[in-house]
Design a protein around this motif. Structure first.
Motif, PDB file in Angstrom:
ATOM      1  N   GLN A 227     -58.764 -15.579 -77.198  1.00 11.75           N
ATOM      2  CA  GLN A 227     -58.600 -14.265 -77.814  1.00 11.75           C
ATOM      3  C   GLN A 227     -57.134 -13.915 -78.051  1.00 11.75           C
ATOM      4  O   GLN A 227     -56.829 -13.134 -78.931  1.00 11.75           O
TER       5      GLN A 227
ATOM      6  N   TYR B  11     -55.549 -16.054 -73.071  1.00  9.99           N
ATOM      7  CA  TYR B  11     -56.650 -15.139 -72.762  1.00  9.99           C
ATOM      8  C   TYR B  11     -57.910 -15.631 -73.460  1.00  9.99           C
ATOM      9  O   TYR B  11     -57.894 -15.877 -74.655  1.00  9.99           O
TER      10      TYR B  11
ATOM     11  N   PRO C 240     -62.453 -11.192 -82.925  1.00  8.55           N
ATOM     12  CA  PRO C 240     -61.859 -10.682 -81.687  1.00  8.55           C
ATOM     13  C   PRO C 240     -62.920 -10.046 -80.797  1.00  8.55           C
ATOM     14  O   PRO C 240     -63.823  -9.368 -81.277  1.00  8.55           O
TER      15      PRO C 240
ATOM     16  N   PRO D 272     -62.911  -7.691 -77.419  1.00 11.15           N
ATOM     17  CA  PRO D 272     -62.121  -6.998 -76.395  1.00 11.15           C
ATOM     18  C   PRO D 272     -62.677  -7.299 -75.011  1.00 11.15           C
ATOM     19  O   PRO D 272     -63.892  -7.317 -74.810  1.00 11.15           O
ATOM     20  N   LEU D 273     -61.789  -7.547 -74.083  1.00 18.51           N
ATOM     21  CA  LEU D 273     -62.185  -7.852 -72.720  1.00 18.51           C
ATOM     22  C   LEU D 273     -62.588  -6.571 -71.994  1.00 18.51           C
ATOM     23  O   LEU D 273     -62.118  -5.487 -72.339  1.00 18.51           O
TER      24      LEU D 273
ATOM     25  N   ALA E 169     -59.815  -4.329 -70.871  1.00 15.09           N
ATOM     26  CA  ALA E 169     -59.089  -3.736 -71.997  1.00 15.09           C
ATOM     27  C   ALA E 169     -59.848  -2.527 -72.529  1.00 15.09           C
ATOM     28  O   ALA E 169     -59.253  -1.567 -72.993  1.00 15.09           O
ATOM     29  N   GLN E 170     -61.179  -2.565 -72.458  1.00 15.36           N
ATOM     30  CA  GLN E 170     -61.973  -1.441 -72.943  1.00 15.36           C
ATOM     31  C   GLN E 170     -61.830  -0.232 -72.029  1.00 15.36           C
ATOM     32  O   GLN E 170     -61.907   0.892 -72.473  1.00 15.36           O
TER      33      GLN E 170
ATOM     34  N   SER F  57     -59.231   0.445 -69.936  1.00 17.19           N
ATOM     35  CA  SER F  57     -57.865   0.724 -69.500  1.00 17.19           C
ATOM     36  C   SER F  57     -57.424   2.144 -69.835  1.00 17.19           C
ATOM     37  O   SER F  57     -56.519   2.671 -69.218  1.00 17.19           O
TER      38      SER F  57
ATOM     39  N   VAL G 172     -55.107   1.203 -78.244  1.00 15.42           N
ATOM     40  CA  VAL G 172     -54.329   0.152 -78.870  1.00 15.42           C
ATOM     41  C   VAL G 172     -54.212   0.482 -80.348  1.00 15.42           C
ATOM     42  O   VAL G 172     -55.218   0.784 -80.999  1.00 15.42           O
TER      43      VAL G 172
ATOM     44  N   ASN H 255     -57.124  -4.004 -81.557  1.00 16.53           N
ATOM     45  CA  ASN H 255     -57.312  -5.294 -80.895  1.00 16.53           C
ATOM     46  C   ASN H 255     -56.204  -5.505 -79.891  1.00 16.53           C
ATOM     47  O   ASN H 255     -55.078  -5.804 -80.262  1.00 16.53           O
ATOM     48  N   PRO H 256     -56.497  -5.362 -78.594  1.00 17.44           N
ATOM     49  CA  PRO H 256     -55.441  -5.504 -77.594  1.00 17.44           C
ATOM     50  C   PRO H 256     -54.923  -6.926 -77.458  1.00 17.44           C
ATOM     51  O   PRO H 256     -53.910  -7.168 -76.829  1.00 17.44           O
ATOM     52  N   PHE H 257     -55.624  -7.887 -78.066  1.00 20.16           N
ATOM     53  CA  PHE H 257     -55.224  -9.275 -77.914  1.00 20.16           C
ATOM     54  C   PHE H 257     -54.850  -9.922 -79.234  1.00 20.16           C
ATOM     55  O   PHE H 257     -54.961 -11.118 -79.410  1.00 20.16           O
TER      56      PHE H 257
END
Length: 194
Positions: free
Chosen positions: A111, A127, A171, A173-174, A177-178, A180, A184, A188-190
Motif C-alpha cells: 500500500q 506497508y 488503495p 486504508p489500514l 489509519a481509519q 487515527s 488525510v 489516502n494515508p499511504f
C-alpha cells in the motif's frame, strides 16, 4: 565512405544503448561495506585490547591467546558474512526481504513505501494491505552507517513498486489509519510520495 562508416558506428552505438536501456529483471540492495564493518569494530577493539593486555602482562600463554583470537576472528567473520546477506531484492512481482528469515511481499499487496526514522537512522518501510509493516535492513542510512545513495535507492524501490503493482491495484486504508482521527488531505494515508 567515411559517412557510411560513421552511420554504421552510430547504428551500433544506438543498438548498444537500447540493450543497456532494458530494465533489469531484479535489483538487489545490501548493506554497504562500511555498514557491514562498523558494527564489528567495537568488538575487535575490545577483544584485541584485552588480548594484548593479557599477553603483555603474561596472564595467558601464547597458545591460549592464539586460541582466543582465532575464535573471536571466526565470530567476526560470521558477523561480516551475515551483514552481507541482509537486504532486499526487487523482482517484477515481489519484494524479497532478506533478514534472518526470507520473506516475500507481492507488489499488488503493498500500500505504501515510506522512509522512517528508527534508532537514529533512516530506514525504508513497506506497508501492506493487511496492516503489516516491514522495515528493511537495507538500504539504511544514519550517523555511523551513512549511505550516500540512500535517497536514490529509496526512489528506485518506490518507482519499482509503482511500475509493478499492477493495473488492478487499489488503495486500502489500514484499520489504524481509519481510526487515527486525523484527516488525510488526499484521502489516502499511504499514497506514494512521488
Amino acid at each position: 565512405m567515411a559517412t557510411v562508416a560513421a552511420l554504421c558506428e552510430g547504428r551500433v552505438l544506438v543498438e548498444q544503448l537500447q540493450v543497456e536501456a532494458v530494465p533489469p529483471e531484479r535489483i538487489r540492495y545490501r548493506h554497504t561495506r562500511l555498514q557491514r564493518v562498523l558494527p564489528v569494530l567495537p568488538l575487535l577493539v575490545v577483544v584485541g585490547g584485552t588480548t594484548v593486555i593479557d599477553w603483555v602482562t603474561l596472564k595467558r600463554a601464547g597458545s591460549e591467546i592464539a586460541e582466543s583470537l582465532g575464535s573471536w576472528a571466526a565470530m567476526v567473520l560470521v558477523l561480516l558474512i551475515l551483514g552481507q546477506y541482509f537486504g532486499v531484492t526487487l523482482t517484477e512481482s515481489t519484494a524479497i526481504v532478506h533478514g534472518l528469515r526470507r520473506r516475500t511481499i507481492q507488489w499488488s499487496n503493498v500500500q505504501a513505501i515510506r522512509v522512517e526514522h528508527f534508532q537514529g537512522t533512516q530506514v525504508v518501510v513497506i506497508y501492506e494491505a493487511g496492516g503489516r509493516r516491514t522495515r528493511l535492513r537495507a538500504p539504511i542510512t544514519g550517523f555511523l552507517c551513512w549511505d550516500r545513495e540512500f535517497e536514490e535507492k529509496f526512489r528506485t524501490i518506490d518507482r519499482w513498486w509503482l511500475d509493478h503493482r499492477g493495473p488492478d491495484w487499489t488503495p486500502v486504508p489500514l484499520p489504524e489509519a481509519q481510526w487515527s482521527g486525523s484527516p488525510v488531505p488526499d484521502g489516502n494515508p499511504f499514497a506514494s510520495p512521488t
